[in-house]
Design a protein around this motif. Structure first.
Motif, PDB file in Angstrom:
ATOM      1  N   TYR A   8       3.878  -5.924  14.812  1.00 55.30           N
ATOM      2  CA  TYR A   8       4.775  -6.273  13.712  1.00 55.30           C
ATOM      3  C   TYR A   8       4.430  -5.473  12.450  1.00 55.30           C
ATOM      4  CZ  TYR A   8       7.232  -9.446  10.530  1.00 55.30           C
ATOM      5  OH  TYR A   8       8.064  -9.980   9.594  1.00 55.30           O
ATOM      6  N   THR A   9       3.148  -5.431  12.148  1.00 51.26           N
ATOM      7  CA  THR A   9       2.732  -4.712  10.947  1.00 51.26           C
ATOM      8  C   THR A   9       2.994  -3.226  11.076  1.00 51.26           C
ATOM      9  OG1 THR A   9       0.984  -6.336  10.749  1.00 51.26           O
ATOM     10  CG2 THR A   9       0.839  -4.457   9.307  1.00 51.26           C
ATOM     11  N   LEU A  12       6.535  -2.690  10.118  1.00 52.92           N
ATOM     12  CA  LEU A  12       6.731  -2.843   8.676  1.00 52.92           C
ATOM     13  C   LEU A  12       6.173  -1.629   7.945  1.00 52.92           C
ATOM     14  CD1 LEU A  12       5.778  -6.553   7.998  1.00 52.92           C
ATOM     15  CD2 LEU A  12       7.994  -5.492   7.678  1.00 52.92           C
ATOM     16  N   ASP A  13       4.998  -1.243   8.367  1.00 54.31           N
ATOM     17  CA  ASP A  13       4.329  -0.107   7.748  1.00 54.31           C
ATOM     18  C   ASP A  13       5.220   1.124   7.816  1.00 54.31           C
ATOM     19  OD1 ASP A  13       2.316   2.272   7.845  1.00 54.31           O
ATOM     20  OD2 ASP A  13       1.110   0.591   7.145  1.00 54.31           O
ATOM     21  N   LEU A  21       8.312   0.846   5.558  1.00 51.92           N
ATOM     22  CA  LEU A  21       8.006   1.021   4.148  1.00 51.92           C
ATOM     23  C   LEU A  21       7.645   2.472   3.834  1.00 51.92           C
ATOM     24  CD1 LEU A  21       6.007  -2.279   3.607  1.00 51.92           C
ATOM     25  CD2 LEU A  21       8.202  -1.702   2.592  1.00 51.92           C
ATOM     26  N   ARG A  22       6.934   3.083   4.742  1.00 52.86           N
ATOM     27  CA  ARG A  22       6.568   4.490   4.488  1.00 52.86           C
ATOM     28  C   ARG A  22       7.802   5.381   4.470  1.00 52.86           C
ATOM     29  NH1 ARG A  22       2.895   7.003   8.308  1.00 52.86           N
ATOM     30  NH2 ARG A  22       3.193   5.281   9.748  1.00 52.86           N
ATOM     31  N   LEU A  71      13.446  -6.778  13.693  1.00 51.51           N
ATOM     32  CA  LEU A  71      12.297  -6.392  12.883  1.00 51.51           C
ATOM     33  C   LEU A  71      12.513  -5.076  12.164  1.00 51.51           C
ATOM     34  CD1 LEU A  71       9.486  -7.325  15.408  1.00 51.51           C
ATOM     35  CD2 LEU A  71      10.335  -8.633  13.493  1.00 51.51           C
ATOM     36  N   ARG A  72      13.646  -4.485  12.335  1.00 52.35           N
ATOM     37  CA  ARG A  72      13.807  -3.130  11.818  1.00 52.35           C
ATOM     38  C   ARG A  72      15.027  -3.038  10.938  1.00 52.35           C
ATOM     39  NH1 ARG A  72      12.856  -0.703  17.758  1.00 52.35           N
ATOM     40  NH2 ARG A  72      10.755  -1.385  17.934  1.00 52.35           N
ATOM     41  N   PRO A  73      14.806  -2.963   9.697  1.00 48.76           N
ATOM     42  CA  PRO A  73      15.929  -3.157   8.790  1.00 48.76           C
ATOM     43  C   PRO A  73      16.856  -1.976   8.589  1.00 48.76           C
ATOM     44  CG  PRO A  73      13.925  -2.803   7.568  1.00 48.76           C
ATOM     45  CD  PRO A  73      13.554  -2.775   9.012  1.00 48.76           C
ATOM     46  N   LEU A  75      -0.834   0.835  14.591  1.00 45.58           N
ATOM     47  CA  LEU A  75      -0.084   1.468  13.515  1.00 45.58           C
ATOM     48  C   LEU A  75       0.221   2.919  13.857  1.00 45.58           C
ATOM     49  CD1 LEU A  75      -2.120   0.192  10.477  1.00 45.58           C
ATOM     50  CD2 LEU A  75       0.116  -0.569  11.206  1.00 45.58           C
TER      51      LEU A  75
END
Lengths: 462, 937
Positions: B382-383, B386-387, B390-391, B439-441, B560
Motif C-alpha cells: 500500500y505504501t 502511495l509513495d 506522490l512522487r 488505491l491508485r488515484p 517500495l
C-alpha cells in the motif's frame, strides 16, 4: 388449487425504504438455511421508487438464496461473522453477504444478511465496503441476541440497513471528489489567515492528522464548511477521499459512522447534536472542527478510543441481552451504561499536543505563489514525508520487537532516532502508522486502557 | 487475619476478571472481545493460517470426482503447509453462480454451448484463517457433460483486508489470465471439433460403403438386423456430424455475442486470430455441404493415405497445433465406435490438454507474475503505491534523491497496463469498462500509451549542444567562482561522454547496438523475467527479518522499489514513452524568467517531468557489462564535459572505449600517463551497479543502506562526510582495497544529490590521477592508492586539488574536509543510533532527504527571495534576503544553508533545462575557501 400442485412458497416479506435521491443499493436481504427446505429468503428491503430500475423479487430471492451456497460446510466458530463478496457479471450485480449463525425456531441456522448493488457501482462501492461491513457486523451481533431470545431479527437489522441505504445515496451525490482542486481549499489563499485564523488552520490540520484523518466539520455556512472539508481531504488518500462527504447546502445529513471527513450543517438554532454512540463507533478517533467559532477538539488517541469503543459495544449488547420485550429495542440515542462502565461523554478534548511538522508546512506553503501547482507539489512532498516517516516508524518497531514477539520498550530511542521528539509529531506519525498496522498504538503504549492523561505521564517519564 | 472469603468480598469485577456468575450476563459468544487480537500484536493477526504465504490455487469441479485442486502457484508444497487444499477447493467451488443451462435446450435440435461470463467471489474461512479471491470460469470440452468444465483460480491469503483492498487489481489480473486461458481453450476446442468431424466423416464413409455392399448383396441382406443396425448407426453419425458442425459454428460465433461483463479484459488480436481460425475451419466443413457426399473415392484416398502413414510409421500423427490451417493436416481419421465409453470410464482431459499449449503456458506465467506482484505485507504494498503516486506529482525534485519514475508501470493512471499473455500489442486490448482502481488515484494518460517517436532528434541535439556549451574551468585559488580551463580535459571528458558526444546521426546506430532487435511493441507487454526475479527477491517483510545484516537485506522497504525495478528492467521500452511524455509536458511550459525559475502563472505544469533532457540514449543494463559507465553513458544532466576546443562532437568516440574488456586504457593528455580504470572482480560488481552502467534501483540503494548505517556507526566524523556530499563538495575515498573502497562509495552514493540514473556522478574506482574537470563531473570518487609512479601522480593530484575536495582515507580511517557545525544532518549521522537494520536506516534516510528536497524546492520557488522588490535593489540585497530566509525562516546555519543552496542550484538547472528544452548554462564550478580539518577515529 389442485391437489397435484406443489405448495407455493410463502411470499417473502418486503420493506420499501424511502431514500432521498438515487439509491445505488438494489436491495438488501436476510436469508437463512432451512434444515429442510434449504436456503430461504426471509426478508427483502428495497428502495422505494421506480420499480423498473430494480430487480424483481424473484431475482432478488434467487440471488439471496445463492449467497448461502456452500455454507452447509461452514465450520466457523460460534458468533463469527464471515463476509462474502460476489461480482456476478452474468447477473450484473455485486452482492455483499455477511454469513453468521443464529437461532431460528429453536434450531441453529446459518444466516446471510446481504446487500445487492449493480455491477456498475463496483468502483463506487469498494471504498465504502469496510464501512458498510463493520456497521452491518455490529447490527448482526445485536440481531443474534434478538434471535436467541426468539424475537424477530428484522426489526433490529432494519436499524442499520436503512441508514446504510441513506449513506450510499448521500455518498452518490455528496462524496468528496477524488481529485481536489487546491483552488477550492484554504491552501489557495494568498496569505495564511485569509480564510481562517492561522492557528486554527494549523490546529485543525494537525489534529485531523493525529486522529488518522478522521474529522467532522460543523458550521452554519455550507461553503465555509465544505472549504475546510476539502482542505482536510487534501491530506487523505484517494480512497479515503471517496469515504468523505461534503455537507448539503440547505439541510444537514446525519452523522455517519466510518466516514473520514464529513461536513455537517448546523440547524437554525446554531447547533448540531452529535450522536455519542455513532461517534464512538467510528473506527478511528475523530477531530471536531467548528468553523463558526474556530474551535478544534479531538477524541483520545487510537488505543484509548478502541478501548472505549469496545467497552461501549459490550455494554450495548449487554443491555440488549437484558431486554425483556421485543418492543424494547433500545434506541441508538440511549447512552448505555452498566455497573462496570460509565462512558465519558466528554469525549472531545482540547488539542494539547503541539507539532512541528504541520506548523512548518503551514508556515512554508503560503510562501509559495498561489494559483500555480507549486503548493500542490509542496503538499505532495509533505505527504510523502509523512508516509515515509510512518513506514520508518513501523519498521523500527518491527525490528525492535521482532514483529511483535517482544514488547516495545524503546520509545525514547525511537523518538530520538526518527526525529519525533515533539509529541504532536509522534502522534501524527503514529496515526499514519496505525492505519497501516491496526493495533499499533495499543502495542506501543502498552496498556490499552490508559487514558490520555496517563499516557502523557508515561511519555513524560521517558 | 483476612481469609479468602473476605478477599472475595473486596474484589471488583473489571476487565481482568472475565467470569461472571450473573445469569443476566451476556455470554461471550454474543459479545465481542475487549481487546482485539491486533492490539496485543499487530503483526499476529494472520498467524493462525496454516500456510506461510499467499498462493494461487487452480481448482476444478470434476464431473467424476467433484471439486479437486489442480495446481498451486508457487508449486511448492511448503507454501501450503498443512492447509487442506481439498477442503478449500470444495468450499470455493461451491459458491459458483454460473449454473446456466448447458446441453440440449428444450425445442432445440442441437446442443447449445453456453457462453458464461466469469464470476468473482471473495470468501473466507475464518476458522482456517484463509481468505480467497476466487475467479470462476468455464472451459469447453467435447467429452465433458454439457461440453463444459468449471474451473476456478483463487488467490489465497491469510489477510482478508489485503484481498478486498486490492480487489480490482486482482480482478483485472485474473480476468487477463482467464481470457487467455479461454482463448486457448476455444482454439483447442475448435481443433478438437475438427478432428471429431474428420473422424465422423470417415466413419460415415465407411458405413456408407458397408451399406452399399449390403445393397449389392441383395434385398434380403438389406433388412437383416445387422443391416438395420448399420443404418441406424449411419443415421446417428449423420446427426452427430450436424451437431458437431453446429458446435463449430457456435464456437465461431463466440466473438459475436455481447459481453455482459464490464470488467472483462480481452485482447482483440487474440480474438481476431481465434475468430479467423474458426472461420477457416467452418468454411472448410461448410464446403462439405453434404457430408454424405464424402465419396467412396475420397474414402479410398483417405484409406490409401492411412495405409501409407501406417506403413511409414506415422500413425497417430495429429499435431494439429503445429499445422497451419491452410496446410493439409496430417491427422489420421479414426473410426468411431457406435457405443461411446461410459461416463466414468473415460479419462477427462487435463487443464493443459484443454488449452492451446502456448496460451496455457502464458496463463501460468501470468499467474506466476500475479503471485509475485501481490506477495508481501499489505502495508508495504500500500505504501509503495502511495509513495509512487506522490512522487509522480513532484517530478521537479525527484531527480535529486529518488529513482526514476516510469510511465508504463501498472500504477500509472489507476489501471493495470493492458497485458496480453501471448504478447500481443497493447493497442489490441479492450477493457470493456475500465475499473477505477481503488488505491491508485491518477487517471491514465492515454497519451502515455501512445508509442512515441523512438528517438527525438531535437532533444538529442539540445543535449549535445548543451555539452558543447560547458563552462570553462580554471584552477585558480581564489575564494570565489572559478572556471576551469580548457586544458587537459579531452581525454577524460571524452571517455566520460563518448556517447554524449555523438552526433544525432550516430545515436540510432548506437541504440541499435544497444538493442539487437528492432523495437517490438510486443515486448513491452511481456513480463520481464528479471523484473520477476527481482520481485521475488523483494516482496514482503515476512521474508525479510532474518539475515538482513549479513547482506541479505530483504526488508519491507523493498516493496517500495519493486515497481522501480520494473521500470528499470523495462527501461529500454519505457524510455521512448517517457521521452514522449516529457516532451509533451514541456510544450505546456511557458518561457521562464531564468532569474528565479518563476515568472508567471502556469510556469509549472502540474505533473511536469523535467527530466526530459536526461533520457536520450540510455543503454540497457545488460549491455554495459565490462566497462565503466562513464565511458558510455551521457550524464544525466549536462555536466558532461566535452572538450570545448573539440570541433567535432564525435571526437570523443575516437577513443578505444570498450575494446579492452574490464579495464579501459586511456591516455591522459595532462600527465601523459596511462592509467587503468575499474579493474575489478565479481564480488564487488555484484554489490552495486555503480560503475557498471546498470541502473541504480531502489533495491541497490536499499542494500547500500546497510553500508551507510555501518559507515555512520563506524566513523564518528561521518556527518562531515555526508555534509560534503550533500553540499556538492566532491568526496574522494582513498584506499588500496578495491572492495572496501567500492563498498564505501556505494554506501556514500546514497547521499549524492542527483546521482544520475546510472550513478553517473559517482566514480567508484579510479586508478589514475583525476583532473579539475573530474571534480565537477564526479561528486564521489573511489581512488586507488598505489605505491607506483602512477600512485605518486595521484597523490599529487590529490594534494593539488585538496582545497576543492574532501578526502576520506579508507585505510587510515581519516577524513580531511571543512568542519560542519550544522544540525540538519544530525538525525541521519548519529553514530549512537539505535536503528538496527540497513533497510530501516534507509527508510529514515529517505524521509530526511525527502524533507531536504522539499525545503530546497521551497527555497527555489519562493518568489520574493530571488527577484528584486524594486528597481533600486541590487543583487546584494537579493542575496542577503536569501541568506536571511535560510537562516531565519528555515533556521539553518551557514553549513546547512550550503546544502540547500546547492540543492536549489541543481533544481534550478534541471528545471530550466527541462522547461526550455535546451541546455542552460552549466553551473560554475565554485567553492568557498575554508580550511580543511583532519578528522580521525
Amino acid at each position: 388449487m389442485s391437489s397435484g400442485c406443489p405448495p407455493q412458497s410463502p411470499a417473502v416479506a418486503k420493506s420499501e425504504v424511502a431514500v432521498e435521491g438515487e439509491s445505488p443499493l438494489l436491495a438488501a436481504t436476510f436469508a437463512y438455511w432451512d434444515n429442510i427446505l434449504g436456503p430461504r429468503v426471509r426478508h427483502i428491503w428495497a428502495p422505494k421508487g421506480d420499480q423498473s430500475m430494480f430487480l424483481s423479487d424473484g431475482e432478488v430471492t434467487f440471488l439471496a438464496n445463492h449467497t448461502l451456497n456452500g455454507e452447509i460446510l461452514r465450520s466457523a466458530e460460534c458468533g463469527a461473522v464471515d463476509v462474502k463478496f460476489f461480482v456476478l457479471a452474468e447477473k450484473g450485480v455485486i452482492i455483499v453477504s455477511l454469513i453468521f449463525d443464529g437461532e431460528l425456531k429453536g434450531d441453529k441456522n446459518t444466516c446471510a444478511l446481504s446487500i445487492i448493488l449493480p455491477q456498475t457501482e463496483l468502483a463506487f462501492y469498494l471504498p465504502l465496503h469496510t464501512i458498510c461491513v463493520e456497521r452491518l457486523k455490529h447490527v448482526i451481533r445485536k440481531g443474534r441476541i434478538w434471535m436467541q431470545k426468539g424475537y424477530n431479527i428484522i426489526s433490529v437489522l432494519s436499524l442499520e440497513i436503512v441508514p446504510i441505504m441513506e449513506l450510499l445515496a448521500s455518498m452518490k451525490t455528496h462524496s468528496v471528489p477524488e481529485d481536489i482542486d487546491i483552488r477550492d481549499t484554504v491552501l489557495n489563499d494568498d496569505d495564511i489567515g485569509d480564510s481562517c485564523h492561522e492557528d486554527f488552520l494549523h490546529k485543525a490540520i494537525s489534529s485531523h492528522l493525529q486522529t488518522c484523518g478522521c474529522s467532522i466539520v460543523v458550521g452554519s455556512n455550507s461553503e465555509k464548511v465544505n472549504k475546510i472539508v476539502r482542505t482536510l481531504c487534501l491530506f487523505l488518500t484517494s480512497v479515503e477521499r471517496k469515504c468523505s462527504r461534503l455537507c448539503k447546502v440547505d439541510s444537514s445529513f446525519k452523522y455517519d459512522t466510518g466516514l473520514f471527513v464529513q461536513g455537517l450543517l448546523k440547524d437554525s438554532t446554531g447547533s448540531f447534536v452529535l450522536p455519542f454512540r455513532q461517534v464512538l463507533y467510528s473506527p478511528y478517533p475523530t477531530t471536531h472542527i467548528d468553523v463558526d467559532i474556530n474551535t478544534v477538539k479531538q477524541m483520545p488517541p487510537c488505543h484509548e478510543h478502541t478501548y472505549n469503543q469496545r467497552r461501549y459495544m459490550r455494554s450495548e449488547l449487554s443491555t440488549l441481552w437484558k431486554t425483556d420485550s421485543e418492543e424494547d429495542i433500545p434506541p441508538d440515542t440511549v447512552i448505555h451504561t452498566d455497573e462496570t462502565f460509565t462512558p465519558d461523554l466528554n469525549i472531545f478534548q482540547d488539542v494539547t499536543h503541539n507539532d512541528t511538522l504541520v506548523k512548518s508546512f503551514i508556515d512554508e506553503v503560503f510562501m509559495l505563489k498561489p494559483g500555480l501547482s507549486l503548493r500542490s507539489t509542496y503538499l505532495s512532498q509533505f505527504l510523502l514525508l509523512l508516509h515515509r516517516k510512518a513506514l520508518t516508524l513501523l519498521k523500527y518497531i518491527e525490528d525492535e520487537t521482532q514483529k511483535g514477539q517482544k514488547p516495545f520498550r524503546s520509545l525514547r530511542n525511537l523518538k530520538t532516532d526518527l526525529d519525533l521528539t515533539v509529541e504532536g509529531d509522534l502522534n501524527i506519525i503514529m496515526a499514519f502508522a496505525e492505519k497501516l498496522r491496526a493495533g499499533l498504538h495499543s502495542f506501543v503504549f502498552g496498556k490499552p486502557f490508559y487514558t490520555s492523561m496517563q499516557e502523557r505521564d508515561v511519555l513524560m517519564s521517558f | 487475619m483476612i481469609g479468602s472469603p473476605d478477599v472475595v468480598a473486596f474484589t471488583k469485577e473489571d476487565e481482568y476478571s472475565q467470569t461472571n456468575p450473573d445469569a443476566w450476563a451476556l455470554p461471550e459468544e454474543f459479545s465481542i472481545p475487549l481487546h482485539p487480537l491486533a492490539n496485543t500484536n499487530p503483526w499476529a493477526k494472520t498467524s493462525y493460517a496454516k500456510f506461510t504465504k499467499d498462493f494461487i490455487l487452480i481448482s476444478e469441479f470434476s464431473e467424476q470426482v467433484g471439486p479437486q485442486p489442480l495446481l498451486t502457484i508457487p508449486d511448492d508444497p511448503k507454501v501450503c503447509g498443512t492447509f487442506d487444499l481439498n477442503y478449500f477447493s470444495l468450499r470455493i467451488m461451491s459458491v459458483d453462480y454460473q449454473a446456466s443451462f448447458v446441453g440440449h435446450p428444450p425445442g432445440s435440435g442441437y446442443p447449445r454451448l453456453s457462453f458464461v461470463e466469469d464470476s468473482r467471489v471473495v470468501l473466507g474461512d475464518s476458522k482456517e484463517g484463509a481468505f480467497a479471491y476466487v475467479h470462476h470460469l468455464t472451459l469447453y470440452d467435447l467429452e465433458a457433460r454439457g461440453f463444459v468444465r468449471p474451473f476456478c483460480m483463487a488467490y489465497v491469503s491469510a489477510d482478508e483486508r489485503k484481498i478486498m483492498l486490492q480487489f480490482q487489481e486482482l480482478s483485472l489480473r485474473f480476468s487477463q489470465a482467464s481470457e487467455c486461458l479461454k482463448a486457448g481453450n476455444r482454439r483447442a476446442f475448435a481443433k478438437e471439433l475438427q478432428r471429431k468431424l474428420r473422424d465422423l466423416e470417415y466413419t460415415h464413409s465407411v458405413l456408407e460403403r458397408e451399406e452399399g455392399l449390403q445393397k449389392e448383396a441383395g434385398p434380403q441382406c438389406m433388412y437383416s438386423p445387422h443391416a438395420v443396425e448399420k443404418a441406424n448407426e449411419l443415421a446417428n453419425v449423420e446427426k452427430s456430424i450436424y451437431e458437431h458442425r453446429d458446435l463449430l459454428r457456435q464456437i465461431n460465433s463466440y466473438h459475436c455475442h455481447p459481453r455482459r461483463d464490464p470488467h472483462a479484459v480481452t485482447c482483440q488480436k487474440c480474438m481476431t486470430e481465434c475468430l479467423s481460425e474458426c472461420e477457416k475451419l467452418l468454411d472448410k466443413y461448410a464446403k462439405l455441404a453434404n457430408p454424405f457426399s464424402y465419396t467412396v473415392q475420397m474414402g479410398k484416398v483417405e484409406e490409401q493415405e492411412r495405409q501409407i502413414n501406417v506403413e511409414g510409421g506415422q500413425e497417430g500423427v495429429e499435431d494439429m497445433e503445429d499445422e497451419g490451417i491452410g496446410r493439409r493436416p496430417s491427422y489420421t481419421p479414426q473410426l468411431i465406435k457406435a457405443k461411446s465409453a461410459k461416463c466414468f470410464d473415460k479419462r477427462l482431459k487435463t487443464l493443459r490438454e484443454l488449452c492451446d499449449e502456448s496460451f496455457y503456458e502464458a496463463t501460468v506465467e501470468l499467474l506466476k507474475e500475479t503471485e509475485r506482484s501481490f506477495r508481501g505485507d499489505l502495508c508495504y504494498l500500500y505504501t509503495r503505491r502511495l509513495d509512487k503516486t506522490l512522487r509522480r506529482r513532484q517530478r521537479v525534485t525527484n531527480f535529486l534523491f529518488e529513482e526514476e519514475l516510469g510511465v508504463d508501470d501498472e500504477d500509472e493512471g489507476g489501471i493495470l497496463r493492458p497485458f496480453c499473455a501471448v504478447n500481443h500489442a497493447a493497442d489490441s486490448y479492450t477493457l470493456l469498462d475500465p475499473p477505477a482502481i481503488v488505491l491508485r488515484p491518477e487517471p491514465l494518460e492515454l497519451d502515455s500509451l501512445q508509442p512515441p517517436d523512438p528517438l527525438d532528434p531535437a532533444s538529442e541535439t539540445s543535449h549535445i549542444q548543451s555539452e558543447l556549451e560547458q563552462g570553462h574551468l580554471e584552477s585558480s585559488p581564489s575564494d570565489h567562482t572559478l572556471e576551469t580551463q580548457e586544458s587537459s580535459e579531452e581525454t577524460k571528458g571524452s571517455f566520460s561522454s563518448d556517447k554524449s558526444g555523438m552526433g544525432p546521426a550516430e545515436k540510432p546506430q548506437s541504440l541499435a547496438s544497444v538493442r539487437p532487435e528492432p523495437p517490438d511493441p510486443d515486448c513491452d507487454l511481456t513480463p520481464d523475467p528479471d523484473h520477476n526475479a527481482d520481485l521475488e527477491r523483494e516482496s514482503s517483510s515476512e521474508e525479510t527479518t532474518a539475515g538482513e545484516d549479513e547482506g541479505g537485506d530483504q526488508t519491507p522497504v523493498s516493496l517500495l522499489e519493486v515497481v522501480s525495478e520494473l521500470e528499470a528492467s523495462r527501461d529500454d521500452d519505457c524510455e521512448r514513452i517517457s521521452d514522449g511524455v516529457c516532451e509533451m509536458e514541456s510544450d505546456l511550459l511557458v518561457p521562464l524568467d531564468t532569474a528565479c525559475c518563476m515568472s508567471q502563472e502556469g510556469f509549472l505544469y502540474e505533473v511536469s517531468a523535467p527530466e526530459a533532457g536526461s533520457h536520450p540514449g540510455q543503454p540497457s543494463e545488460s549491455l554495459v557489462v565490462n566497462q565503466e559507465p562513464q565511458a558510455f553513458l551521457p550524464l544525466q544532466d549536462d555536466y558532461a564535459v566535452g572538450s570545448p576546443c573539440s570541433e567535432s562532437p564525435v571526437a570523443g568516440l575516437e577513443l578505444p572505449m570498450g575494446l579492452f574488456g574490464d579495464g579501459v586504457s586511456r591516455t591522459s593528455v595532462e600527465d601523459g600517463s596511462d592509467c587503468t580504470m575499474s579493474a575489478s572482480t565479481g564480488s564487488e560488481r555484484a554489490a552495486s551497479p555503480l560503475g557498471y552502467g546498470g541502473l541504480v534501483t531502489l533495491r541497490h540503494r536499499k542494500k547500500a543502506g546497510q553500508g551507510a548505517l555501518r559507515f555512520v556507526r563506524q566513523y564518528p566524523f561521518a556527518i562531515q562526510a555526508l555534509w560534503c556530499l550533500l553540499s556538492g563538495r566532491t568526496l574522494v575515498v582513498l584506499g588500496s582495497d578495491e572492495g572496501r573502497v567500492r563498498r564505501l562509495v556505494a554506501a556514500l552514493a546514497l547521499f549524492v544529490p542527483s546521482p544520475g540514473k546510472c550513478g553517473e556522478r559517482v566514480q567508484p574506482w579510479l586508478s589514475c590521477p583525476f583532473t579539475l574537470t573530474d571534480l565537477q563531473r564526479w561528486k564521489l570518487i573511489g581512488l586507488q592508492r598505489v605505491a607506483s609512479p602512477v600512485g605518486s601522480s595521484m597523490l599529487y593530484s590529490l594534494s593539488r586539488y585538496s582545497r576543492y575536495i574532501s578526502i576520506l582515507d579508507a585505510d587510515q580511517k581519516t577524513l580531511r574536509c571543512p568542519p560542519y557545525r550544522g544540525k540538519l544532518l544530525a538525525n541521519i549521522a548519529d553514530h549512537r543510533t539505535y536503528i538496527r537494520r540497513g533497510s530501516t536506516y534507509f527508510l529514515n534516510l529517505q524521509s530526511t532527504l525527502c524533507r531536504l528536497a522539499a525545503r530546497a524546492f521551497l527555497f527555489t520557488f519562493t518568489h520574493h527571495l530571488h527577484l528584486p522588490v524594486s528597481s533600486t535593489e541590487g543583487p546584494e540585497v537579493v542575496e542577503g534576503r536569501r541568506r536571511c530566509f535560510l537562516q531565519e525562516q528555515l533556521g539553518l546555519d551557514e553549513e546547512d544553508s550550503q546544502i540547500l543552496l546547492y540543492l536549489s542550484q541543481l533544481i534550478t538547472q534541471q528545471y530550466l533545462q527541462a522547461a526550455t528544452g535546451s541546455s542552460a548554462a552549466a553551473p560554475c564550478f565554485s567553492f568557498t575557501y575554508t580550511t580543511s580539518v583532519l578528522y580521525k577515529i
